[in-house]
Design an enzyme around this catalytic site. Structure first.
Site, PDB file in Angstrom:
ATOM      1  N   ASP A  82       0.845  -1.199   0.000  1.00  0.00           N
ATOM      2  CA  ASP A  82       0.000   0.000   0.000  1.00  0.00           C
ATOM      3  C   ASP A  82       0.883   1.254   0.000  1.00  0.00           C
ATOM      4  O   ASP A  82       1.796   1.376   0.821  1.00  0.00           O
ATOM      5  CB  ASP A  82      -0.872  -0.046   1.271  1.00  0.00           C
ATOM      6  CG  ASP A  82      -1.935   1.031   1.308  1.00  0.00           C
ATOM      7  OD1 ASP A  82      -2.400   1.433   0.225  1.00  0.00           O
ATOM      8  OD2 ASP A  82      -2.320   1.435   2.420  1.00  0.00           O
ATOM      9  N   ALA A 211     -11.388   5.226   2.324  1.00  0.00           N
ATOM     10  CA  ALA A 211     -12.810   4.899   2.200  1.00  0.00           C
ATOM     11  C   ALA A 211     -13.421   4.326   3.477  1.00  0.00           C
ATOM     12  O   ALA A 211     -14.426   3.626   3.420  1.00  0.00           O
ATOM     13  CB  ALA A 211     -13.007   3.923   1.035  1.00  0.00           C
ATOM     14  N   THR A 255      -8.626   2.878   8.704  1.00  0.00           N
ATOM     15  CA  THR A 255      -9.110   3.603   9.885  1.00  0.00           C
ATOM     16  C   THR A 255     -10.208   2.822  10.615  1.00  0.00           C
ATOM     17  O   THR A 255     -10.205   2.742  11.850  1.00  0.00           O
ATOM     18  CB  THR A 255      -9.631   4.991   9.451  1.00  0.00           C
ATOM     19  OG1 THR A 255      -8.518   5.735   8.937  1.00  0.00           O
ATOM     20  CG2 THR A 255     -10.247   5.753  10.607  1.00  0.00           C
TER      21      THR A 255
HETATM   22  O1  G3H Z   1      -3.143   5.073   3.745  1.00  0.00           O
HETATM   23  C1  G3H Z   1      -2.564   4.830   4.783  1.00  0.00           C
HETATM   24  C2  G3H Z   1      -2.930   3.617   5.576  1.00  0.00           C
HETATM   25  O2  G3H Z   1      -3.975   3.895   6.469  1.00  0.00           O
HETATM   26  C3  G3H Z   1      -1.706   3.068   6.246  1.00  0.00           C
HETATM   27  O3  G3H Z   1      -1.342   3.879   7.315  1.00  0.00           O
HETATM   28  O4  G3H Z   1       1.057   4.341   6.893  1.00  0.00           O
HETATM   29  O5  G3H Z   1       0.080   4.542   9.205  1.00  0.00           O
HETATM   30  O6  G3H Z   1       0.417   2.294   8.151  1.00  0.00           O
HETATM   31  P1  G3H Z   1       0.157   3.768   7.919  1.00  0.00           P
HETATM   32  P1  13P Z   2      -8.872   5.104   5.532  1.00  0.00           P
HETATM   33  O1  13P Z   2      -7.992   5.975   6.343  1.00  0.00           O
HETATM   34  O2  13P Z   2     -10.116   5.805   5.123  1.00  0.00           O
HETATM   35  O3  13P Z   2      -9.185   3.810   6.210  1.00  0.00           O
HETATM   36  O4  13P Z   2      -8.091   4.745   4.174  1.00  0.00           O
HETATM   37  C1  13P Z   2      -7.107   3.737   4.149  1.00  0.00           C
HETATM   38  C2  13P Z   2      -6.329   3.718   2.880  1.00  0.00           C
HETATM   39  O5  13P Z   2      -6.638   4.350   1.902  1.00  0.00           O
HETATM   40  C3  13P Z   2      -5.130   2.872   2.860  1.00  0.00           C
HETATM   41  O6  13P Z   2      -4.434   3.005   1.670  1.00  0.00           O
HETATM   42 ZN    ZN Z   3      -4.480   4.975   0.875  1.00  0.00          ZN
END
Ligand code: G3H
Ligand code: 13P
Ligand code: ZN
Length: 307
Positions: A82, A211, A255
């Site tokens: 991600d 989302a 989230t």
């Molecule tokens: O888009 C971000 C995701 O919620 C991952 O968050 O970079 O704190 O693991 P993080």
């Molecule tokens: P949220 O913060 O809305 O859960 O999004 C997560 C996300 O896009 C991770 O790549």
């Molecule tokens: Zn994201």
């Protein structure tokens, strides 16, 4: 049962007017909560790992736990990087055995995003791995990249980007944002932009980041048991279900898992202050994640009974 790419998942989701949930994983309990929900609902899921998760748990632990999840549940899973920030992280993910990677060049100037994404696509495809890229900027925090405003994706640019890079899916900006505080006022998504992109790129899988719905009940439980999360607001479920019935094939949620896990743990601490067995509170967090993901599969994604 195996680690698979998202190719077949997206094809079936596009044709079936549903989407695949992509859930961020950081530890064993989160993985188990997500995959147990997927198994119970007979739904495909994508497990995704951010740079922060790679640093926290380590690629070897995460990969081994995902292999264990496949062996335990008997379902195919995709393992996705991600918000890959650079080529090195993409390479590490592919060497670890990830089947899908995101290269997030959305904060670069357009031509640089095209060039860097193309480099990742060439490398990943040569290794049998699929690539997600991003065009447009989501408000909020994208790992280390901070942005206060939306830059909505421009449909003609999306077509040019997909054609020139050869990406397998594209994350677009239509008003969603990361974190628990998405809207100051009323929630609004630019479905007109999604529709236009779908019209110009028929059959091409679109991804929605940021989302989470930010369930008021989870926030309330956190706050009731000592938390202090004020003014949290997410994307309404009906908007997400509408997007998943369109070209959106992957919906990212982190989230909501964080809130569920924290609410579950805080409740154990609040109700049983004498408890100090980590299995009791982490177990409650795991159950809360499973319940959350099961509800997502039914209400947001529409992916129930598609395995
Ligand atoms: O888009 C971000 C995701 O919620 C991952 O968050 O970079 O704190 O693991 P993080
Ligand atoms: P949220 O913060 O809305 O859960 O999004 C997560 C996300 O896009 C991770 O790549
Ligand atoms: Zn994201």
């Amino acid at each position: 049962m195996a680690l698979v790419t998202t190719k077949e998942m997206f094809k079936k989701a596009y044709e079936g007017n549903y989407a695949i949930g992509a859930f961020n994983i950081n530890n064993m309990e989160i993985i188990q909560g997500v995959v147990n929900a997927a198994k119970a609902k007979k739904s495909p899921v994508i497990l995704q790992v951010s740079s922060g998760a790679l640093k926290y748990a380590g690629p070897k632990y995460l990969k081994a736990m995902v292999d264990a999840a496949i062996a335990d549940t008997g379902i195919d899973l995709a393992l996705h990087l991600d918000h890959g920030p650079d080529f090195e992280t993409v390479k590490l993910a592919i060497e670890t055995g990830f089947t899908s990677v995101m290269f997030d060049g959305s904060h670069y100037e357009y031509e640089e995003n095209v060039a860097k994404t193309k480099e990742v696509v060439d490398y990943a495809h040569a290794h049998g791995v699929v690539v997600e890229a991003e065009l447009g900027v989501l408000a909020g925090v994208e790992d280390d990249v901070k942005s206060d405003v939306h830059v909505y994706t421009e449909p003609d640019q999306a077509v040019d980007f997909v054609n020139r890079t050869g990406v397998d899916s594209l994350a677009i900006a239509i008003g969603t944002s990361h974190g628990a505080f998405k809207f100051a006022g009323e929630a609004k998504l630019r479905f007109d932009i999604l529709e236009e992109i779908q019209g110009k790129l028929p059959g091409f899988p679109i991804v929605l980041h940021g989302a989470s719905a930010v369930d008021p009940a989870a926030v309330e439980t956190c706050n009731k048991y000592g938390g202090n999360i004020a003014g949290a607001k997410g994307i309404p479920t009906d908007m997400l279900r509408k997007a998943s019935s369109m070209a959106v094939c992957k919906i990212n949620m982190d989230t909501d898992l964080r809130l569920a896990f924290t609410a579950g743990i805080r409740k154990v601490f609040g109700d049983t202050p004498k408890e100090f067995d980590p299995r009791k509170y982490c177990g409650a967090g795991r159950e809360a994640i499973q319940a959350t993901v099961e509800a997502k599969i039914t209400d947001v994604l529409g992916s129930e009974n598609t395995l």
